[in-house]
Design an enzyme around this catalytic site. Structure first.
Site, PDB file in Angstrom:
ATOM      1  N   ASP A 118     -36.246 -44.519 -12.160  1.00 17.60           N
ATOM      2  CA  ASP A 118     -35.531 -43.467 -12.881  1.00 17.60           C
ATOM      3  C   ASP A 118     -34.515 -44.108 -13.827  1.00 17.60           C
ATOM      4  O   ASP A 118     -33.469 -44.593 -13.407  1.00 17.60           O
ATOM      5  CB  ASP A 118     -34.824 -42.561 -11.873  1.00 17.60           C
ATOM      6  CG  ASP A 118     -34.263 -41.293 -12.495  1.00 17.60           C
ATOM      7  OD1 ASP A 118     -34.048 -41.283 -13.720  1.00 17.60           O
ATOM      8  OD2 ASP A 118     -34.036 -40.321 -11.755  1.00 17.60           O
ATOM      9  N   GLY A 127     -31.179 -29.369 -15.435  1.00 13.48           N
ATOM     10  CA  GLY A 127     -30.795 -29.197 -16.826  1.00 13.48           C
ATOM     11  C   GLY A 127     -29.514 -29.958 -17.138  1.00 13.48           C
ATOM     12  O   GLY A 127     -29.555 -31.157 -17.357  1.00 13.48           O
ATOM     13  N   SER A 178     -31.901 -33.457 -10.079  1.00 14.20           N
ATOM     14  CA  SER A 178     -31.227 -33.790 -11.325  1.00 14.20           C
ATOM     15  C   SER A 178     -29.878 -33.064 -11.390  1.00 14.20           C
ATOM     16  O   SER A 178     -29.077 -33.183 -10.468  1.00 14.20           O
ATOM     17  CB  SER A 178     -32.139 -33.460 -12.504  1.00 14.20           C
ATOM     18  OG  SER A 178     -31.658 -34.019 -13.702  1.00 14.20           O
ATOM     19  N   TRP A 179     -29.598 -32.289 -12.446  1.00 14.96           N
ATOM     20  CA  TRP A 179     -28.342 -31.550 -12.533  1.00 14.96           C
ATOM     21  C   TRP A 179     -28.125 -30.686 -11.300  1.00 14.96           C
ATOM     22  O   TRP A 179     -26.980 -30.508 -10.855  1.00 14.96           O
ATOM     23  CB  TRP A 179     -28.307 -30.681 -13.792  1.00 14.96           C
ATOM     24  CG  TRP A 179     -27.375 -29.510 -13.683  1.00 14.96           C
ATOM     25  CD1 TRP A 179     -27.720 -28.199 -13.523  1.00 14.96           C
ATOM     26  CD2 TRP A 179     -25.937 -29.549 -13.699  1.00 14.96           C
ATOM     27  NE1 TRP A 179     -26.594 -27.409 -13.433  1.00 14.96           N
ATOM     28  CE2 TRP A 179     -25.488 -28.219 -13.540  1.00 14.96           C
ATOM     29  CE3 TRP A 179     -25.003 -30.573 -13.826  1.00 14.96           C
ATOM     30  CZ2 TRP A 179     -24.140 -27.883 -13.514  1.00 14.96           C
ATOM     31  CZ3 TRP A 179     -23.649 -30.241 -13.791  1.00 14.96           C
ATOM     32  CH2 TRP A 179     -23.233 -28.907 -13.645  1.00 14.96           C
ATOM     33  N   HIS A 228     -37.736 -40.201 -12.964  1.00 10.07           N
ATOM     34  CA  HIS A 228     -36.989 -38.945 -12.873  1.00 10.07           C
ATOM     35  C   HIS A 228     -37.908 -37.743 -12.671  1.00 10.07           C
ATOM     36  O   HIS A 228     -37.490 -36.734 -12.108  1.00 10.07           O
ATOM     37  CB  HIS A 228     -36.157 -38.764 -14.147  1.00 10.07           C
ATOM     38  CG  HIS A 228     -35.041 -37.779 -14.005  1.00 10.07           C
ATOM     39  ND1 HIS A 228     -33.935 -38.014 -13.219  1.00 10.07           N
ATOM     40  CD2 HIS A 228     -34.854 -36.539 -14.549  1.00 10.07           C
ATOM     41  CE1 HIS A 228     -33.114 -36.973 -13.286  1.00 10.07           C
ATOM     42  NE2 HIS A 228     -33.652 -36.068 -14.084  1.00 10.07           N
TER      43      HIS A 228
END
Length: 336
Positions: A272, A44, A116-117, A300
């Site tokens: 990505d 996120g 990701s985050w 991604h």
């Protein structure tokens, strides 16, 4: 090896952990309570826990823990509520929450997995508590540096000019030549629900544009969120990225030496756009115990080849010895 998805395992235990500041964090456990502990950290920020990530772990071998970070998923209060205090939702708070969860569950050491985050949060946690981490698997590596945030919300206009112009036009005219992330953050703090909903829609449309070429992954996933989840996601994203995740510029790369005894696998798609390969490559250079696996056909949101690489990394950990030995025993197809 082929990508492996294990059978659906039921939630064995769950709860709302009081983490302070009026927040209660949702957590759940699946699999073998005596198995190798693994914490799945979601991306996120603000996306909420994955409903499928636990299937990557053999429920006979792993004690699988998932949770929703502050303000999203089933944690309360939700950031979708404009009265929810975002001042109590920072990277520092999340690091404390993870450690509270570890202590609450009585776990000494655990494997950390996420993308990701989640990469940013996992790296920050592992650098602070290396003695509690037996290994790390990161997918779609980010460190939330200012240059990475600027690329995603400004620099990518070089490749997606029409889509970026739509994104830019979603903020007031006087803010269009300034920091768009901060401009959207202000919109998400509006007392007017229609303003917040439109800003969330425009933000997610941009996020989807960035992954639209990823036909082997999951294009369109941001705008597909239910309305409340979308509001929480965008409010949290803009809050974190407008503040550079409260990390010093380059902090996670600078402090990578603290991961020296922790084996890691960094899995990253060459296609990505939202998180270019450079970040993963730089981290691999600074973290000798980690192995970088570049997936040529993935962006991604992944691909079958990326799923295979994830399965290989987890299989290597499954073949390793007890958790106390694991930091010095990295096996499997992705080992150094």
């Amino acid at each position: 090896m082929a990508a492996e998805s294990f059978r659906e395992s039921p939630v064995r235990d769950e709860g709302l952990l009081d983490v302070g500041d009026g927040n209660r964090m949702y957590w759940q456990c699946r699999g073998n309570p005596d198995g190798r502990p693994v914490l799945i950290v979601h991306g996120g920020p603000g996306s909420g826990r994955s409903r499928n990530a636990h299937k990557s772990f053999d429920p006979e071998r792993f004690h699988v823990i998932s949770f929703d970070q502050r303000g999203c998923g089933d944690s309360v209060p939700s950031a979708a509520d404009p009265t929810t205090d975002m001042g109590c939702n920072t990277t520092e708070h999340l690091l404390g929450d993870i450690e509270l969860l570890r202590e609450h569950l009585g776990i000494d050491e655990w494997l950390l997995y996420g993308g990701s985050w989640a990469s940013t949060l996992i790296l920050a946690y592992a650098q602070r508590h290396p003695e509690c981490v037996t290994g790390v698997v990161l997918v779609g590596v980010t460190m939330s540096r200012p240059q990475e945030i600027d690329w995603l919300y400004h620099g990518l206009r070089l490749l997606l000019p029409a889509e970026w112009e739509c994104f830019r036009s979603g903020v007031p005219a006087e803010a269009r030549d300034s920091n768009l992330v901060e401009a959207y953050r202000r919109l998400m703090e509006s007392p007017d629900r229609a303003t917040r909903e439109q800003a969330a829609h425009d933000w997610c449309a941009w996020e989807d544009a960035v992954i639209a070429h990823e036909n082997l992954g999951k294009p369109g996933q941001y705008s597909d969120k239910p309305d409340a989840a979308k509001l929480a996601f965008v409010r949290i994203c803009t809050h974190y990225f407008a503040n550079n995740a409260w990390l010093d510029d380059g902090q996670l790369l600078r402090d990578a030496y603290r991961l020296a005894d922790i084996p890691g696998v960094l899995i990253h798609g060459r296609l990505d756009l939202s998180g270019p390969l450079l970040t993963a490559w730089e981290l691999a250079q600074a973290w000798p115990a980690a192995r970088l696996k570049v997936i040529e056909d993935a962006g991604h949101t992944g691909s079958p080849a990326m799923a295979e690489a994830i399965a290989d990394a987890i299989a290597g950990l499954t073949a390793a010895g007890p958790p106390s030995e694991e930091k010095n025993r990295w096996t499997g197809p992705l080992s150094r």
